[in-house]
Design a protein around this motif. Structure first.
Motif, PDB file in Angstrom:
ATOM      1  N   VAL A 337     -49.707  21.118   5.021  1.00 11.67           N
ATOM      2  CA  VAL A 337     -48.536  21.886   5.460  1.00 11.67           C
ATOM      3  C   VAL A 337     -48.989  23.243   5.988  1.00 11.67           C
ATOM      4  CG1 VAL A 337     -46.322  22.860   4.771  1.00 11.67           C
ATOM      5  CG2 VAL A 337     -47.111  20.706   3.738  1.00 11.67           C
ATOM      6  N   ARG A 338     -49.889  23.862   5.243  1.00 15.34           N
ATOM      7  CA  ARG A 338     -50.420  25.157   5.661  1.00 15.34           C
ATOM      8  C   ARG A 338     -51.170  25.045   6.985  1.00 15.34           C
ATOM      9  NH1 ARG A 338     -52.753  29.367   1.186  1.00 15.34           N
ATOM     10  NH2 ARG A 338     -52.879  31.203   2.518  1.00 15.34           N
ATOM     11  N   TRP A 339     -51.886  23.957   7.177  1.00 14.72           N
ATOM     12  CA  TRP A 339     -52.631  23.731   8.423  1.00 14.72           C
ATOM     13  C   TRP A 339     -51.675  23.585   9.603  1.00 14.72           C
ATOM     14  CZ3 TRP A 339     -53.184  19.420  11.773  1.00 14.72           C
ATOM     15  CH2 TRP A 339     -54.244  19.495  12.668  1.00 14.72           C
ATOM     16  N   LEU A 340     -50.621  22.807   9.428  1.00 15.35           N
ATOM     17  CA  LEU A 340     -49.633  22.653  10.499  1.00 15.35           C
ATOM     18  C   LEU A 340     -48.959  23.987  10.826  1.00 15.35           C
ATOM     19  CD1 LEU A 340     -47.931  19.310   9.380  1.00 15.35           C
ATOM     20  CD2 LEU A 340     -49.422  19.623  11.364  1.00 15.35           C
ATOM     21  N   GLN A 341     -48.780  24.799   9.815  1.00 14.60           N
ATOM     22  CA  GLN A 341     -48.109  26.095  10.002  1.00 14.60           C
ATOM     23  C   GLN A 341     -49.053  27.149  10.581  1.00 14.60           C
ATOM     24  OE1 GLN A 341     -45.803  27.463   6.616  1.00 14.60           O
ATOM     25  NE2 GLN A 341     -46.264  29.602   7.062  1.00 14.60           N
ATOM     26  N   ASP A 342     -50.219  27.321   9.949  1.00 11.51           N
ATOM     27  CA  ASP A 342     -51.103  28.418  10.329  1.00 11.51           C
ATOM     28  C   ASP A 342     -52.021  28.091  11.499  1.00 11.51           C
ATOM     29  OD1 ASP A 342     -49.951  29.712   8.211  1.00 11.51           O
ATOM     30  OD2 ASP A 342     -51.671  29.502   6.865  1.00 11.51           O
ATOM     31  N   ASN A 343     -52.510  26.851  11.564  1.00 12.85           N
ATOM     32  CA  ASN A 343     -53.481  26.491  12.591  1.00 12.85           C
ATOM     33  C   ASN A 343     -52.831  25.968  13.866  1.00 12.85           C
ATOM     34  OD1 ASN A 343     -54.920  26.726  10.109  1.00 12.85           O
ATOM     35  ND2 ASN A 343     -56.646  25.670  11.020  1.00 12.85           N
ATOM     36  N   LEU A 344     -51.830  25.098  13.718  1.00 15.72           N
ATOM     37  CA  LEU A 344     -51.176  24.531  14.899  1.00 15.72           C
ATOM     38  C   LEU A 344     -49.911  25.282  15.296  1.00 15.72           C
ATOM     39  CD1 LEU A 344     -51.500  20.646  14.586  1.00 15.72           C
ATOM     40  CD2 LEU A 344     -53.117  22.334  15.471  1.00 15.72           C
ATOM     41  N   GLY A 345     -49.274  25.938  14.331  1.00 18.36           N
ATOM     42  CA  GLY A 345     -48.077  26.707  14.639  1.00 18.36           C
ATOM     43  C   GLY A 345     -46.868  25.872  15.009  1.00 18.36           C
ATOM     44  N   ILE A 346     -46.819  24.603  14.563  1.00 18.82           N
ATOM     45  CA  ILE A 346     -45.681  23.755  14.946  1.00 18.82           C
ATOM     46  C   ILE A 346     -44.549  23.804  13.928  1.00 18.82           C
ATOM     47  CG2 ILE A 346     -47.169  22.195  16.263  1.00 18.82           C
ATOM     48  CD1 ILE A 346     -46.852  20.141  14.021  1.00 18.82           C
ATOM     49  N   SER A 350     -42.542  25.088   4.911  1.00 20.25           N
ATOM     50  CA  SER A 350     -42.545  23.725   4.378  1.00 20.25           C
ATOM     51  C   SER A 350     -41.156  23.099   4.510  1.00 20.25           C
ATOM     52  CB  SER A 350     -42.997  23.728   2.918  1.00 20.25           C
ATOM     53  OG  SER A 350     -42.181  24.584   2.133  1.00 20.25           O
ATOM     54  N   HIS A 351     -40.120  23.923   4.417  1.00 17.91           N
ATOM     55  CA  HIS A 351     -38.756  23.413   4.590  1.00 17.91           C
ATOM     56  C   HIS A 351     -38.563  22.866   5.999  1.00 17.91           C
ATOM     57  CE1 HIS A 351     -34.433  22.992   4.217  1.00 17.91           C
ATOM     58  NE2 HIS A 351     -34.266  23.783   5.265  1.00 17.91           N
ATOM     59  N   GLU A 352     -39.120  23.550   6.992  1.00 15.34           N
ATOM     60  CA  GLU A 352     -38.990  23.061   8.375  1.00 15.34           C
ATOM     61  C   GLU A 352     -39.714  21.734   8.544  1.00 15.34           C
ATOM     62  OE1 GLU A 352     -39.716  24.408  13.040  1.00 15.34           O
ATOM     63  OE2 GLU A 352     -40.436  25.703  11.415  1.00 15.34           O
ATOM     64  N   LEU A 353     -40.842  21.577   7.857  1.00 16.23           N
ATOM     65  CA  LEU A 353     -41.558  20.297   7.923  1.00 16.23           C
ATOM     66  C   LEU A 353     -40.665  19.168   7.436  1.00 16.23           C
ATOM     67  CD1 LEU A 353     -44.320  18.778   8.319  1.00 16.23           C
ATOM     68  CD2 LEU A 353     -44.698  19.184   5.880  1.00 16.23           C
ATOM     69  N   GLU A 354     -39.980  19.380   6.331  1.00 16.78           N
ATOM     70  CA  GLU A 354     -39.082  18.362   5.789  1.00 16.78           C
ATOM     71  C   GLU A 354     -37.944  18.064   6.765  1.00 16.78           C
ATOM     72  OE1 GLU A 354     -36.487  17.372   1.727  1.00 16.78           O
ATOM     73  OE2 GLU A 354     -37.433  19.338   1.978  1.00 16.78           O
ATOM     74  N   MET A 355     -37.405  19.093   7.371  1.00 15.70           N
ATOM     75  CA  MET A 355     -36.302  18.913   8.321  1.00 15.70           C
ATOM     76  C   MET A 355     -36.760  18.149   9.569  1.00 15.70           C
ATOM     77  SD  MET A 355     -33.681  20.222   6.854  1.00 15.70           S
ATOM     78  CE  MET A 355     -32.512  20.356   8.208  1.00 15.70           C
ATOM     79  N   LEU A 356     -37.926  18.518  10.104  1.00 18.70           N
ATOM     80  CA  LEU A 356     -38.444  17.836  11.298  1.00 18.70           C
ATOM     81  C   LEU A 356     -38.718  16.365  11.010  1.00 18.70           C
ATOM     82  CD1 LEU A 356     -40.963  20.486  12.711  1.00 18.70           C
ATOM     83  CD2 LEU A 356     -38.852  19.727  13.807  1.00 18.70           C
ATOM     84  N   ALA A 357     -39.405  16.106   9.884  1.00 20.22           N
ATOM     85  CA  ALA A 357     -39.730  14.720   9.533  1.00 20.22           C
ATOM     86  C   ALA A 357     -38.468  13.914   9.267  1.00 20.22           C
ATOM     87  CB  ALA A 357     -40.645  14.698   8.315  1.00 20.22           C
ATOM     88  N   GLY A 358     -37.506  14.520   8.592  1.00 17.03           N
ATOM     89  CA  GLY A 358     -36.266  13.823   8.268  1.00 17.03           C
ATOM     90  C   GLY A 358     -35.419  13.519   9.492  1.00 17.03           C
ATOM     91  N   SER A 359     -35.594  14.298  10.556  1.00 19.30           N
ATOM     92  CA  SER A 359     -34.769  14.096  11.753  1.00 19.30           C
ATOM     93  C   SER A 359     -35.149  12.840  12.526  1.00 19.30           C
ATOM     94  CB  SER A 359     -34.878  15.318  12.670  1.00 19.30           C
ATOM     95  OG  SER A 359     -36.181  15.425  13.229  1.00 19.30           O
ATOM     96  N   VAL A 360     -36.378  12.303  12.302  1.00 21.40           N
ATOM     97  CA  VAL A 360     -36.783  11.066  12.986  1.00 21.40           C
ATOM     98  C   VAL A 360     -36.935   9.898  12.011  1.00 21.40           C
ATOM     99  CG1 VAL A 360     -37.867  12.096  15.005  1.00 21.40           C
ATOM    100  CG2 VAL A 360     -39.196  11.866  12.903  1.00 21.40           C
TER     101      VAL A 360
END
Length: 563
Positions: A337-346, A350-360
Motif C-alpha cells: 500500500v505504501r509503495w502504491l502511494q509513495d512510489n507510484l502515486g496512484i 489506504s482507504h482510497e485503495l479499498e475504494m478503487l479496488a471495490g469499484s471494479v
C-alpha cells in the motif's frame, strides 16, 4: 475505544510500547477488562540509502517512544484518569531489525538495519555455497530458521565487516548488540547509566545465534557467523521484571519513573498472546508491513517440511515452560500500500485503495507479485523480484489496486497451505489482526481465496494487548490474570466465503504461475554489475570518449556553417 471522562476508578492499568516497522505507539489498557483507554502513534521514517537497503534511525525510534508515552499520558489526564494507575509497561517490537551502540556514550554506531534489508544477499549465497549440498537449512536443527537475509546474524556480520566505529567499539568492549527491544529497554532503564541490556526468548530466537532447544546463545552459531558473544544481551523470559522506567520529571510521563518494564515479546508472538492463542493448534494471522501466520505447537518445537519457520512463541515467566510456533512469514503486505502511494502515486491513502479496488471488484486478469525483498515463506528465494502480469490496454489503477489486495491474500493462502500440510489438520477458520484488517474488502477477499471463514476481533490492537498482558502477568506485578477463566471475552466480526471453490482455485493457480515468473530475477552478479553502472561510457576508454566528443562538436559547427 477511548473511555469516557467519568470513568475514574478503573483499577490497575498497563501500558504497552508497540514499536513497528512503520510507526511507534504507546497504548494503555485496563488490566481487568482489556479495554483500550488511551493511545498515541508516531510515524517512523524509513531510509533507503541504496537499492535493497532499508534502515531506520535508532534515536528517532527512541524519541518516538518518549513522544508516544507523553501524549498517551496527556490523553489519560484529559479523561481524569490518574497516570499513576499504570502499574507496568510491556514492549513489543519489529523483530530481526539490528542495532549496535556504544555503552559508554549511549550513541548508536550505525542506523538500525531493518528486517526487510537485502544488503547481505551475497553473504547468504556464500554461506549456502559452503554448506553440504548447498543446503539453506544447514542450521535449522538448532535455530529453526533457514539461511536468509531476514535474520539478525548476517546483518550484524555486515556491521562488523563494514563499519569502522563498530569494529573499534567491539575491540574495546564498548559495543552492545540488540534488536529493537534491547535498544529500547536499555535506554528506558537508564542507558549509559546502568541501563539493562537484555532481550526475551522470542526476539533471541530470530537472530540465528540462539539455540531454540537449549534456550541460550549458542557458541558454535556465534563462531559460524563470527560474532563475539560479549556484545550479546542477556536472554530473559517474555514476562518478568527487567528493570524500572527512568523518565525525566519534566515530562508528564515522568510519573511513570520507577514503574517496571515487565513484558517483552516480538510483535508476532505478542499478537499470538493478544489473540489468546494459548492452546496447541490455535492460529492467528497478522497483516502489518508484512504478513505473519503463527500456529501454536505447544511445548515442543515442530520442524516444517514445507518452508515454514520454527520459532519461540512465548515463555511467560522465568520458571514457566517455553511454547513454540510454526510461522509463515511474508515480507510485503501493508508495505505494498505504501509503495502504491509513495512510489507510484496512484493512491493517497489506504482507504482510497479499498475504494478503487471495490469499484471494479476484479483485477481483470492482472496479477501482482510484490517480491520487493525476494520471497519469504514458503520459498525463501532472495533472487525473486516484484512483477505485475496480465496487463492489457483495459487495465487501469483500479484493477491494479484490486490485484495488490489479492496479492496479500494469495500469499496468506500459500503459507496456510504449507501449515495445513505440516500439521495434517486443515484450519477451519482464521483469526486475524493488524492494521490492514480495517479493510473489509481485503478480509472478504481473504475468506474467498482461503475458502474458510475469517474472524477479526473488534479491538484490533492485539499486538500491543499481548505485550500488556505479559507485563501485567509478571511476577512482582500480577495485575493481569492469564488463567483461561479470567481472560476477557472478545467480540469479533466474521467474513464467510462468497465465491465458488472452482473460481477461487482458478485465481490461485494463476497467481502461482505469476510467482514462477518472479523467480531467479536477481543474483549477486547482476547486483554488482548494476552497482558499477552499465552506461555505455563505462565500456569506452576515457581518451576515446573525449576525442570522439570533440570531433562531434567540430562536425556540428561545420554543418551549421554550411546550412
Amino acid at each position: 475505544m477511548v473511555a469516557s471522562s467519568h470513568r475514574i476508578n478503573l483499577g490497575p492499568l498497563v501500558g504497552a510500547i508497540d514499536q513497528g516497522t512503520s510507526s511507534t505507539r504507546f497504548l494503555v489498557f485496563n488490566s481487568k477488562t482489556a479495554e483500550l483507554l488511551s493511545h498515541h502513534q508516531v510515524e517512523i521514517k524509513q531510509l533507503f540509502p541504496k537499492e535493497g537497503w532499508v534502515e531506520e534511525d535508532p534515536k528517532e525510534i527512541l524519541q518516538s517512544v518518549y513522544e508516544c508515552i507523553e501524549r498517551a499520558c496527556e490523553k489519560l489526564t484529559q479523561l481524569n484518569i490518574d497516570v499513576s494507575n499504570i502499574k507496568a509497561v510491556g514492549v513489543t517490537n519489529q523483530r530481526e531489525t539490528t542495532v549496535v551502540w556504544d555503552k559508554l556514550t549511549g550513541e548508536p554506531l550505525y542506523n538500525a538495519i531493518v528486517w526487510l534489508d537485502l544488503r547481505t544477499q551475497s553473504t547468504i549465497e556464500h554461506l549456502i555455497d559452503k554448506t553440504p549440498s548447498r543446503d539453506k537449512n544447514h542450521l535449522r536443527h538448532k535455530t529453526g530458521l533457514p539461511l536468509s537475509t531476514y535474520f539478525s546474524a548476517v546483518k550484524l556480520r555486515w556491521l562488523l565487516d563494514n563499519v569502522e566505529e563498530v569494529q573499534q567499539a567491539v575491540a574495546s568492549h564498548r559495543a552492545m548488540f540488540g534488536t529493537i527491544d534491547s535498544w529500547l529497554i536499555w535506554c528506558l532503564t537508564g542507558g549509559k547509566s546502568d541501563g539493562i541490556h537484555c532481550t526475551d526468548v522470542t526476539n533471541a530466537s530470530r537472530t540465528m545465534l540462539f539455540n531454540i532447544h537449549t534456550m541460550a546463545w549458542d557458541a558454535d552459531l556465534c563462531k559460524y557467523f563470527g560474532v563475539p558473544m560479549h556484545i550479546l544481551p542477556k536472554v530473559r523470559s517474555s514476562s518478568e521484571i527487567y528493570g524500572l522506567l527512568k523518565i525525566s520529571s519534566c515530562w508528564k510521563a515522568g510519573a511513570l519513573t520507577g514503574i517496571p518494564i515487565s513484558g517483552c515479546l516480538g510483535d508476532q508472538s505478542a499478537a499470538l498472546v493478544g489473540q489468546m492463542c494459548f492452546q496447541d493448534g490455535s492460529v492467528k494471522n497478522t497483516y502489518g508491513t508484512g504478513c505473519f501466520l503463527l500456529r501454536n505447537t505447544g511445548t515442543r518445537p515442530v520442524m516444517s517440511n514445507n518452508g515454514l519457520l520454527t520459532t519461540v512463541a512465548y515463555k511467560m515467566g522465568r520458571d514457566k515452560p517455553t511454547y513454540y510456533a510454526l510461522e509463515g512469514s511474508v515480507a510485503i503486505a501493508g508495505a505494498v500500500v505504501r509503495w502504491l502511494q509513495d512510489n507510484l502515486g496512484i493512491i493517497s491513502s489506504s482507504h482510497e485503495l479499498e475504494m478503487l479496488a471495490g469499484s471494479v471488484g476484479t483485477s481483470y486478469g492482472c496479477y501482482f507479485v510484490p517480491a520487493f525483498s525476494g520471497l519469504y515463506a514458503p520459498y525463501w528465494e532472495p533472487s525473486a523480484r516484484g512483477i505485475i502480469c496480465g496487463l492489457t490496454q483495459f487495465t487501469n489503477k483500479r484493477h491494479l489496486s484490486f490485484a495488490a489486495l489479492e496479492a496479500v491474500c494469495f500469499q496468506t493462502r500459500e503459507i496456510l497451505d504449507a501449515m495445513n500440510q505440516d500439521s495434517g489438520i486443515p484450519l477451519t477458520q482464521l483469526q486475524v489482526d493488524g492494521g490492514m484488517t480495517t479493510n473489509k474488502l481485503l478480509m472478504q477477499l481473504q475468506a474467498d481465496i482461503l475458502c474458510i471463514s475469517v474472524v477479526k476481533p473488534s479491538m484490533p490492537e492485539t499486538t500491543a494487548l499481548g505485550a500488556a498482558m505479559a507485563a501485567g502477568a509478571a511476577e512482582g506485578v500480577m495485575v493481569w490474570s492469564l488463567e483461561p477463566e479470567d481472560l476477557s471475552t472478545v467480540t469479533s466480526e466474521r467474513f464467510d466465503p462468497q465465491i465458488k471453490l472452482e473460481e477461487s482455485e482458478f485465481r490461485y493457480a494463476r497467481w502461482k504461475e505469476a510467482v514462477k515468473r518472479s523467480m531467479n530475477w536477481e543474483t549477486t552478479h547482476t547486483l554488482e554489475t548494476e552497482s558499477r553502472g552499465t552506461s555505455i561510457f563505462s565500456s569506452i576508454p576515457l581518451g576515446f570518449y573525449i576525442i570522439g566528443s570533440m570531433l562531434m562538436l567540430v562536425g556540428a559547427k561545420y554543418l551549421a556553417g554550411r546550412l
